[in-house]
Design a protein around this motif. Structure first.
Motif, PDB file in Angstrom:
ATOM      1  N   LYS A 179     -42.295  12.597  23.971  1.00  8.05           N
ATOM      2  CA  LYS A 179     -43.367  12.355  23.687  1.00  8.05           C
ATOM      3  C   LYS A 179     -44.239  13.689  24.343  1.00  8.05           C
ATOM      4  O   LYS A 179     -45.545  13.968  24.083  1.00  8.05           O
ATOM      5  CB  LYS A 179     -43.918  12.280  25.564  1.00  8.05           C
ATOM      6  CG  LYS A 179     -43.255  10.008  25.107  1.00  8.05           C
ATOM      7  CD  LYS A 179     -43.751   9.143  25.984  1.00  8.05           C
ATOM      8  CE  LYS A 179     -43.797   7.906  25.792  1.00  8.05           C
ATOM      9  NZ  LYS A 179     -42.832   6.815  26.818  1.00  8.05           N
ATOM     10  N   ASN A 206     -33.745   1.805  26.038  1.00  3.46           N
ATOM     11  CA  ASN A 206     -35.268   2.750  26.141  1.00  3.46           C
ATOM     12  C   ASN A 206     -34.830   3.883  24.928  1.00  3.46           C
ATOM     13  O   ASN A 206     -35.914   5.023  24.888  1.00  3.46           O
ATOM     14  CB  ASN A 206     -35.341   4.043  26.796  1.00  3.46           C
ATOM     15  CG  ASN A 206     -36.445   4.166  27.339  1.00  3.46           C
ATOM     16  OD1 ASN A 206     -37.511   3.499  26.943  1.00  3.46           O
ATOM     17  ND2 ASN A 206     -36.351   5.356  28.327  1.00  3.46           N
ATOM     18  N   ASN A 216     -38.731   9.554  26.169  1.00  3.81           N
ATOM     19  CA  ASN A 216     -39.025  10.787  27.205  1.00  3.81           C
ATOM     20  C   ASN A 216     -39.021  11.783  26.558  1.00  3.81           C
ATOM     21  O   ASN A 216     -40.671  12.501  27.284  1.00  3.81           O
ATOM     22  CB  ASN A 216     -38.188   9.826  27.961  1.00  3.81           C
ATOM     23  CG  ASN A 216     -38.275   9.136  28.723  1.00  3.81           C
ATOM     24  OD1 ASN A 216     -39.304   8.046  28.474  1.00  3.81           O
ATOM     25  ND2 ASN A 216     -37.993   7.841  29.485  1.00  3.81           N
TER      26      ASN A 216
END
Ligand SMILES: [Zn+2]
Ligand SMILES: [Zn+2]
Lengths: 189, 189
Positions: free
Chosen positions: B103, A165, B100
């Motif tokens: 964001k 990721n 993540n």
């Protein structure tokens, strides 16, 4: 003056960045100074060093070129040489330690060729010998850097790795190189 | 404070070395700061960066590790991550920009992913957004650097090239790599 610095100022700047006065860095300062003089003060110059030892720091201390801004490149030729070149025309000057000339400065030559131990040639003798030699041990020639080497890298397209990721250069394929097993670490301490 | 510097001092040090305030270098400063806090102030730490862009300079400005002294290594993984590790045990901490988390900071995320032009997101907006995000966009994990990567390079045996008469690493064979045609320049201007 070497790159606009007195010897004491040069030593201070080397210690501040590199941590200690490496003999190769002092020689490197004379190399940058000589290349800079040939290419001229008004030329926007990029740099190449031909070894990872010492010379990258000479360029980074004494020019605007750094590894992180991309103006300094490292060519893996494992030679004690560097080039400053016009970033628009790729024409420049390569400076190297000339063994034939260095022989006239035995302490410098013997250190460079690994012929003498640190114990037998302490820095208190070697560093002044390098300042004494100055440019006498260097040669310079005009070169033109190959376009494919001189080109600034374009930022590569970004992908997100489905395994970790994290963002990475899409050109690596999927998953990212680290998840392909090419990492330099394992997780955990 | 970031690596013992106020934001203004950090900007000044970045401009002094890198030439301009690159957004990636400001993020890199928070990364070095976070890794340094985890590994502790008293650990002699070597560094790895996973990209040639910006991060080498963050490490070189903010730690004793440089390319030329060999304490900073570059792993060609093309990822925005770095590791500080104990030079004796190879145990350390890897810090990366966590998409993540990023964001929640759309200006930083959009810049990082190349989703917005410089015109639409000028530095006057982006740099404060990065300072505002600080460590919020980073993750950290303990890692152990593989011994074959962490090892300090030994100085290689020196040979004199019969073709160009320069010193080079004997392991390249004869003649030297440059005389084998692997040079980055041609002679003449
Ligand atoms: Zn991955
Ligand atoms: Zn050769």
């Amino acid at each position: 003056m070497i790159c606009g610095r007195t010897p004491d100022e040069l030593i201070r700047d080397i210690e501040g960045f590199h941590g200690f006065v490496a003999p190769g860095l002092v020689i490197g300062a004379f190399m940058v100074d000589l290349a800079r003089e040939h290419i001229g003060q008004n030329t926007e110059a990029d740099a190449v060093v031909e070894t990872r030892h010492c010379l990258p720091d000479a360029v980074q201390i004494l020019t605007p070129c750094t590894v992180g801004n991309g103006w300094l490149k490292i060519a893996d030729l494992d030679k004690f040489a560097l080039t400053l070149y016009d970033r628009h025309t790729f024409a420049g000057f390569r400076v190297w330690l000339d063994l034939n000339k260095a022989k006239a400065h035995p302490n410098v030559y013997n250190w460079f060729m690994g012929l003498v131990s640190k114990k037998d040639l302490p820095k208190e003798i070697l560093i002044p010998a390098i300042f004494d030699a100055g440019r006498d041990i260097l040669s310079v020639k005009p070169v033109t850097v190959r376009a494919e080497f001189a080109k600034r890298e374009k930022k590569s397209k970004i992908a997100v790795c489905p395994a970790c990721n994290e963002a990475y250069a899409a050109a690596q394929g999927t998953p990212c190189l680290a998840c392909q097993g090419k990492d330099y670490y394992h997780t955990g301490s």
